[in-house]
Design an enzyme around this catalytic site. Structure first.
Site, mmCIF file in Angstrom:
data_model
loop_
_atom_site.group_PDB
_atom_site.id
_atom_site.type_symbol
_atom_site.label_atom_id
_atom_site.label_comp_id
_atom_site.label_asym_id
_atom_site.label_seq_id
_atom_site.Cartn_x
_atom_site.Cartn_y
_atom_site.Cartn_z
ATOM 1 C CD GLU A 190 1.075 0.849 -1.099
ATOM 2 O OE1 GLU A 190 0.684 0.386 -2.182
ATOM 3 O OE2 GLU A 190 1.491 0.138 -0.158
ATOM 4 C CE LYS A 206 4.255 -5.731 -3.579
ATOM 5 N NZ LYS A 206 3.909 -6.162 -2.193
#
Length: 595
Positions: A190, A206
């Site tokens: 990420e 997410k």
């Protein structure tokens, strides 16, 4: 100015970051020796001065590599509730030069077995889920990112372990930082932010789904991730939070979301990301950017203040570097930081790794618990510190000038290339096969089609005798631990796990493997067919095996049905056959130990 930390001549830092604005192929892959100086913040008051010093030194031409703990959040807003930190709130090594990535050592020994112990029971997890749902129902928050650590003892080389973890979780934003006090082994996929000149990009992650056992199942799971309302809602909530955070340093009307609900394939899971970018206001500093964005909303929840307050109530210990920020500020000021998920922190022989997920109103405990299991899988995939570079492999039969099942082999190699992130051009691979085919118009040949990471194909042919009518198989004397490895699901030149089960007795053609659950899987060079209870069956892919072309053809035609066969069932098997595309169907015998 914060005090300089003690230097150590053996310290080494490794950075292997994707270039988030590029095509995915270029990477910032560098190593650094002992830093010329170290900037450390051990109190909240020292965090901002460290960031100011980092930016100033980078603009003077230095490389600055380091991290902020999650608990450094209190330096940016006293309303952010955190536990007392378990180490430096911020740590940066300052380097006068970058060095090449270290040479691969092909003779490295396996990473020692790491026995992870969860700190959270399933019963406690369910109780925390209920508390979060009550808070959401009461309007206290919309989403909460709940996490828990696992702990383990580790006795080995920390850098070797990082390289093994990086191999199990490739790409992304990976970093190894040895401060002398602790080692950070981050293989995070990420991006937190990438800030270059006046442009800043964030890419919150997410939404999670497991990878499939077949290309069709894999794509179906990715499509479901993109379309399930719960996953989309979770993603949008965090995108909105980060848009608001980013507006604090952005020029008016410059915040935008150019990409939403993008699925990224990792070895063990699909992850959904979205891009939020902006133009920063003139005079913005690195401390300003952290003040606006830290901690990343993807690992807190929304609203951020309420979510962090509940995180401190539910999570009994500090998160540490996990969920903070790890990154590099290049000479000139270009800053790139990850969100350190999939990150191990090592102190002496004690290792720690956090796992978590975003909990929304419609989150189900069973599904979230399973998601944690999938996310944690990267830890068990780290077996060797460094392995030789591998090629993708397809083995075909070339008989009388005709290539058997060539389209199916090319399709399988294309799927493997997509999985491992290898460049793929089907026309080049097909042309490579056709050139070899034109050179071998008579006889029987075993053809190996190989593809390297750059997408360069090559083919080679070996004379092959006619296969025997019947072969002898031996049963593996132990479980095949690599049944669910990527290097079992996909065919590559990395075959040490198969070679360890090569037959040792004279006259034995191959070894029949079985997984830790006692389920029959495949042979080391082909699939297995078994006549059981009056029908021919083959183990399903979920047992852990390669989807052989010969096997797939026979399942598609109805000659074989998929069914779980346990080692305990083998005495009842009426007949067996070794199956692959190269040799076809070979009747087989197996000596089953008598109980």
């Amino acid at each position: 100015m914060p005090p300089d930390g003690a230097l150590h001549s053996t310290l080494r830092t490794l950075i292997d970051f994707a270039q988030p604005r590029g095509d995915g192929a270029s990477r910032l892959r560098l190593s650094f020796g002992a830093p010329s100086r170290v900037l450390v913040a051990r109190t909240v008051a020292e965090v901002l001065p460290v960031l100011e010093a980092v930016e100033a030194l980078a603009r003077e031409g230095h490389w600055c590599v380091g991290y902020l703990r999650y608990e450094a959040a209190a330096a940016f807003d006293p309303a952010f509730a955190v536990h007392a930190a378990d180490g430096p709130l911020a740590w940066f090594g300052v380097h006068d030069e970058a060095l090449p990535w270290p040479e691969v050592q092909n003779n490295a020994s396996p990473v020692p077995t790491v026995d992870w112990q969860d700190s959270l029971s399933r019963a406690d997890f369910d109780q925390r889920m209920q508390a979060i749902h009550r808070a959401i129902a009461n309007g206290e928050l919309y989403q909460l990112n709940y996490t828990a650590p696992s702990h383990a003892g580790f006795h080995g080389d920390a850098q070797d372990w990082f390289l093994a973890l990086r191999q199990a979780q490739p790409d992304g934003y990976t970093a190894f930082i040895d401060t002398g006090e602790e080692q950070v082994l981050s293989v995070s996929p990420e991006l937190f932010f990438d800030w270059h000149d006046d442009r800043i990009l964030t890419r919150p992650m997410k939404g999670t789904a497991p990878r499939g056992a077949t290309p069709a199942e894999d794509e179906a799971l990715a499509q479901r991730l993109r379309t399930v309302p719960k996953e989309r809602a979770e993603n949008v909530m965090i995108v909105d939070l980060i848009r608001n955070d980013l507006s604090r340093v952005a020029r008016p009307f410059s915040v935008r979301v150019p990409r939403l609900f993008h699925t990224e394939a990792l070895p063990t899971v699909w992850q959904m990301t979205s891009d939020v970018e902006a133009l920063v206001r003139e005079g913005t500093t690195l401390a300003d950017v952290f003040g606006a964005l830290f901690p990343c909303g993807s690992i807190t929840g929304a609203p951020k203040v309420s979510a962090m307050r509940m995180i401190r109530e539910l999570e009994p210990e500090a998160r540490g570097v996990y969920c903070g920020a790890v990154g590099v500020v290049q000479p000139g000021g270009h800053a790139t930081f990850n969100v350190p998920i999939r990150t191990v922190t090592l102190r002496g022989s004690e290792a720690r790794c956090g796992i978590g997920s975003g909990i929304t109103a419609d989150a189900q405990a069973d599904a979230e618990w399973e998601e944690w299991r999938h996310k944690r899988a990267f830890l068990s995939h780290a077996k060797r510190p460094v392995n030789p570079p591998f090629e993708l492999l397809e083995t075909l039969a070339l008989a009388a000038g005709e290539l058997r099942d060539a389209p199916a082999h090319l399709a399988r190699m294309a799927n493997a290339a997509r999985h491992f992130g290898y460049a793929w051009n089907e026309a080049l691979a097909a042309a490579c096969l056709h050139r070899l085919q034109a050179q071998h118009t008579a006889g029987m040949w075993r053809v190996r089609l190989l593809l390297d990471a750059q997408g360069t194909p090559r083919a080679e042919a070996f004379a092959m005798e006619a296969p025997p009518a019947r072969v002898q198989l031996q049963l593996a004397d132990r479980a095949f631990d690599e049944a669910h490895s990527d290097f079992t699901r996909f065919k590559t030149t990395r075959r040490a796990h198969y070679e360890a089960f090569a037959p040792t007795a004279a006259g034995v053609f191959d070894t029949l493997l079985w997984n830790r659950d006692g389920e029959v899987t495949e042979c080391t060079r082909g699939n297995i067919a078994l006549l059981l209870d009056g029908r021919w069956v083959t183990p399903p892919l979920r047992c852990g095996l390669l989807n052989g072309i010969g096997r797939a053809n026979r399942v598609r035609s109805g000659q074989l049905a998929e069914a779980v066969v346990r080692v305990d069932d083998l005495p009842r098997v009426q007949a067996l056959a070794f199956v692959n595309s190269l040799r076809g169907w070979l009747d087989a015998d197996l000596n089953v130990p008598q109980k």
